[in-house]
Design a protein around this motif. Structure first.
Motif, PDB file in Angstrom:
ATOM      1  N   THR A  52      -0.449 -42.885  46.676  1.00  0.00           N
ATOM      2  CA  THR A  52      -0.198 -42.471  48.058  1.00  0.00           C
ATOM      3  C   THR A  52      -1.154 -41.387  48.542  1.00  0.00           C
ATOM      4  O   THR A  52      -1.263 -41.145  49.741  1.00  0.00           O
ATOM      5  CB  THR A  52       1.235 -41.907  48.189  1.00  0.00           C
ATOM      6  OG1 THR A  52       1.332 -40.773  47.319  1.00  0.00           O
ATOM      7  CG2 THR A  52       2.276 -42.943  47.798  1.00  0.00           C
ATOM      8  N   GLY A  53      -1.834 -40.724  47.625  1.00  0.00           N
ATOM      9  CA  GLY A  53      -2.695 -39.605  48.002  1.00  0.00           C
ATOM     10  C   GLY A  53      -1.913 -38.342  48.287  1.00  0.00           C
ATOM     11  O   GLY A  53      -2.487 -37.325  48.681  1.00  0.00           O
ATOM     12  N   GLU A  54      -0.598 -38.388  48.065  1.00  0.00           N
ATOM     13  CA  GLU A  54       0.226 -37.214  48.363  1.00  0.00           C
ATOM     14  C   GLU A  54       0.223 -36.192  47.232  1.00  0.00           C
ATOM     15  O   GLU A  54       0.004 -36.530  46.075  1.00  0.00           O
ATOM     16  CB  GLU A  54       1.668 -37.657  48.659  1.00  0.00           C
ATOM     17  CG  GLU A  54       1.844 -38.063  50.111  1.00  0.00           C
ATOM     18  CD  GLU A  54       3.030 -38.986  50.328  1.00  0.00           C
ATOM     19  OE1 GLU A  54       3.861 -39.104  49.407  1.00  0.00           O
ATOM     20  OE2 GLU A  54       3.097 -39.584  51.410  1.00  0.00           O
ATOM     21  N   LEU A  55       0.506 -34.970  47.614  1.00  0.00           N
ATOM     22  CA  LEU A  55       0.582 -33.882  46.658  1.00  0.00           C
ATOM     23  C   LEU A  55       1.704 -34.144  45.649  1.00  0.00           C
ATOM     24  O   LEU A  55       2.838 -34.420  46.031  1.00  0.00           O
ATOM     25  CB  LEU A  55       0.868 -32.586  47.416  1.00  0.00           C
ATOM     26  CG  LEU A  55       0.876 -31.324  46.577  1.00  0.00           C
ATOM     27  CD1 LEU A  55      -0.541 -30.832  46.358  1.00  0.00           C
ATOM     28  CD2 LEU A  55       1.705 -30.249  47.243  1.00  0.00           C
ATOM     29  N   ALA A  56       1.367 -34.054  44.343  1.00  0.00           N
ATOM     30  CA  ALA A  56       2.386 -34.295  43.313  1.00  0.00           C
ATOM     31  C   ALA A  56       2.893 -32.988  42.716  1.00  0.00           C
ATOM     32  O   ALA A  56       4.003 -32.923  42.200  1.00  0.00           O
ATOM     33  CB  ALA A  56       1.800 -35.166  42.209  1.00  0.00           C
ATOM     34  N   GLY A  57       2.089 -31.948  42.796  1.00  0.00           N
ATOM     35  CA  GLY A  57       2.470 -30.662  42.213  1.00  0.00           C
ATOM     36  C   GLY A  57       1.228 -29.838  41.939  1.00  0.00           C
ATOM     37  O   GLY A  57       0.127 -30.223  42.356  1.00  0.00           O
ATOM     38  N   GLY A 107       8.952 -24.998  46.632  1.00  0.00           N
ATOM     39  CA  GLY A 107       9.725 -25.829  45.703  1.00  0.00           C
ATOM     40  C   GLY A 107       8.921 -26.945  45.062  1.00  0.00           C
ATOM     41  O   GLY A 107       9.484 -27.921  44.567  1.00  0.00           O
ATOM     42  N   ALA A 108       7.597 -26.799  45.078  1.00  0.00           N
ATOM     43  CA  ALA A 108       6.726 -27.830  44.496  1.00  0.00           C
ATOM     44  C   ALA A 108       6.870 -27.880  42.978  1.00  0.00           C
ATOM     45  O   ALA A 108       7.277 -26.908  42.347  1.00  0.00           O
ATOM     46  CB  ALA A 108       5.270 -27.529  44.847  1.00  0.00           C
ATOM     47  N   ALA A 109       6.527 -29.031  42.401  1.00  0.00           N
ATOM     48  CA  ALA A 109       6.493 -29.160  40.942  1.00  0.00           C
ATOM     49  C   ALA A 109       5.337 -28.319  40.403  1.00  0.00           C
ATOM     50  O   ALA A 109       4.285 -28.225  41.028  1.00  0.00           O
ATOM     51  CB  ALA A 109       6.305 -30.627  40.551  1.00  0.00           C
ATOM     52  N   ILE A 110       5.576 -27.699  39.241  1.00  0.00           N
ATOM     53  CA  ILE A 110       4.551 -26.820  38.684  1.00  0.00           C
ATOM     54  C   ILE A 110       4.368 -27.075  37.191  1.00  0.00           C
ATOM     55  O   ILE A 110       5.331 -27.349  36.484  1.00  0.00           O
ATOM     56  CB  ILE A 110       4.903 -25.331  38.961  1.00  0.00           C
ATOM     57  CG1 ILE A 110       3.731 -24.406  38.651  1.00  0.00           C
ATOM     58  CG2 ILE A 110       6.147 -24.877  38.198  1.00  0.00           C
ATOM     59  CD1 ILE A 110       3.033 -23.917  39.876  1.00  0.00           C
ATOM     60  N   SER A 111       3.114 -27.015  36.716  1.00  0.00           N
ATOM     61  CA  SER A 111       2.824 -27.152  35.291  1.00  0.00           C
ATOM     62  C   SER A 111       2.313 -25.829  34.752  1.00  0.00           C
ATOM     63  O   SER A 111       1.539 -25.143  35.420  1.00  0.00           O
ATOM     64  CB  SER A 111       1.744 -28.205  35.054  1.00  0.00           C
ATOM     65  OG  SER A 111       2.094 -29.402  35.685  1.00  0.00           O
TER      66      SER A 111
END
Ligand code: C2E
Ligand code: MG
Ligand code: MG
Ligand code: MG
Length: 285
Positions: A52-57, A107-111
């Motif tokens: 999708t090209g969307e931000l994943a994290g 609230g984004a996913a973070i590594s």
């Protein structure tokens, strides 16, 4: 002759060895001060979903701000590992990354990267749990990145920690995949949510290397593991990875690491750029 040369070398370099040792000690002291003196900061690098090209994290990457300049983790993490300071640094990273993900990054996913000595710390799992509870970030939004070197140290302990983390809903990724000695055997012995293909594969011009990338994709599909490509710098690499069925991409092409503020601007202001990427990736599917 070699013995003679060896001895000669030894006496010649001895004063310098002492000098290096002193430098190390100084650096270690300065680093200890950095932890307490608020000289550490986190930068964040976005990952996008290929489909999708969307931000994943984002991946959190630590920096040391010293005398006005930024020192990269490659220049101080190993020193912190040897002296044991990594536990304090790592704990700061865990709390700061969870807080920033919940607050500044919406609230984004973070590594987060965890190095071997840190992984041996008996307080690691509870520190992660506390950081998640304090920040309010859902457990599923946190991913821990470990490299093979973590797994070599103590197999059984590593297994326990991975199981504990996954049991509480935290994701676990195998970082720099393909750079170690026995990457495949680790996939067999441990369960990972994500594999991050090292940039040396992603950036290769060699067809043989791309055959390996293909097999990694096939394998991860059969394991149900998500694949992230690291170090994507060109559109050509991105297209190729999309064609191979790679799940997510990270790299300078998408964005270099930046402050939380810069990432907020990226997610907000550069919507056209993100959409452009989205259109490009979609066109490939
Ligand atoms: P890593 O986890 O494999 O992180 C990816 C590294 O590649 C980062 O370097 C990132 O800035 C860089 N990178 C990203 N995209 C590209 C690209 O397109 N091209 C190129 N050439 N490089 C790219 P960085 O930030 O200098 O970090 C280096 C390593 O230091 C990390 O490798 C990780 O192993 C370690 N590290 C970083 N932060 C932490 C931390 O908080 N704790 C621990 N224990 N280690 C950390
Ligand atoms: Mg990493
Ligand atoms: Mg990596
Ligand atoms: Mg690395």
């Amino acid at each position: 002759a070699s013995k003679k040369r060896g001895r000669h070398r030894y006496s010649q370099y001895r004063p310098q060895m002492g000098h290096i040792l002193r430098l190390r000690q100084e650096l270690e002291q300065a680093l200890a001060h950095a932890v307490s003196g608020e000289e550490l900061e986190l930068h964040y690098q976005p990952r996008i979903t290929m489909a999708t090209g969307e931000l994943a994290g984002y991946e959190a990457l630590v920096r040391w701000r010293r005398n006005g300049g930024l020192i990269s983790p490659d220049d101080f993490i190993s020193i912190a590992e040897e002296g044991g300071l990594i536990v304090a640094i790592g704990e700061w990273v865990i709390f700061e990354a969870c807080r920033a993900a919940a607050e500044e990054l919406g609230g984004a996913a973070i590594s987060i990267n965890i190095s071997p000595r840190q992984f041996q710390d008996p307080g690691l799992v509870s520190a992660i749990d506390t950081a998640l509870k304090e920040s309010g970030l859902p457990h599923s939004r946190l991913e821990i990145e470990i490299t093979e070197s973590v797994l070599i140290e103590d197999d059984e302990r590593a297994q326990q920690v991975i199981t504990a983390l996954r049991g509480m809903g935290v994701r676990v990724a195998l970082d720099d995949f393909g750079t170690g000695y026995s990457s495949l055997s680790y996939l067999n012995r441990f369960t990972f949510d994500t594999i991050k293909i090292d940039r040396s594969f992603v950036q290769s011009d060699d067809e043989k290397t791309w055959n390996i990338v293909q097999s990694i994709m096939q394998m991860s599909r059969s394991l149900g593991t998500s694949v992230v490509a690291e170090g994507v710098e060109t559109l050509e690499q991105l297209e190729r990875l999309a064609a191979e069925g790679c799940d997510e991409a990270q790299g300078f092409l998408i964005s270099p690491p930046g402050s939380a503020q810069e990432m907020r601007d990226y997610a907000k202001k550069s919507v056209p750029a993100v959409l452009n990427l989205k259109a490009r990736v979609a066109a490939l599917a």
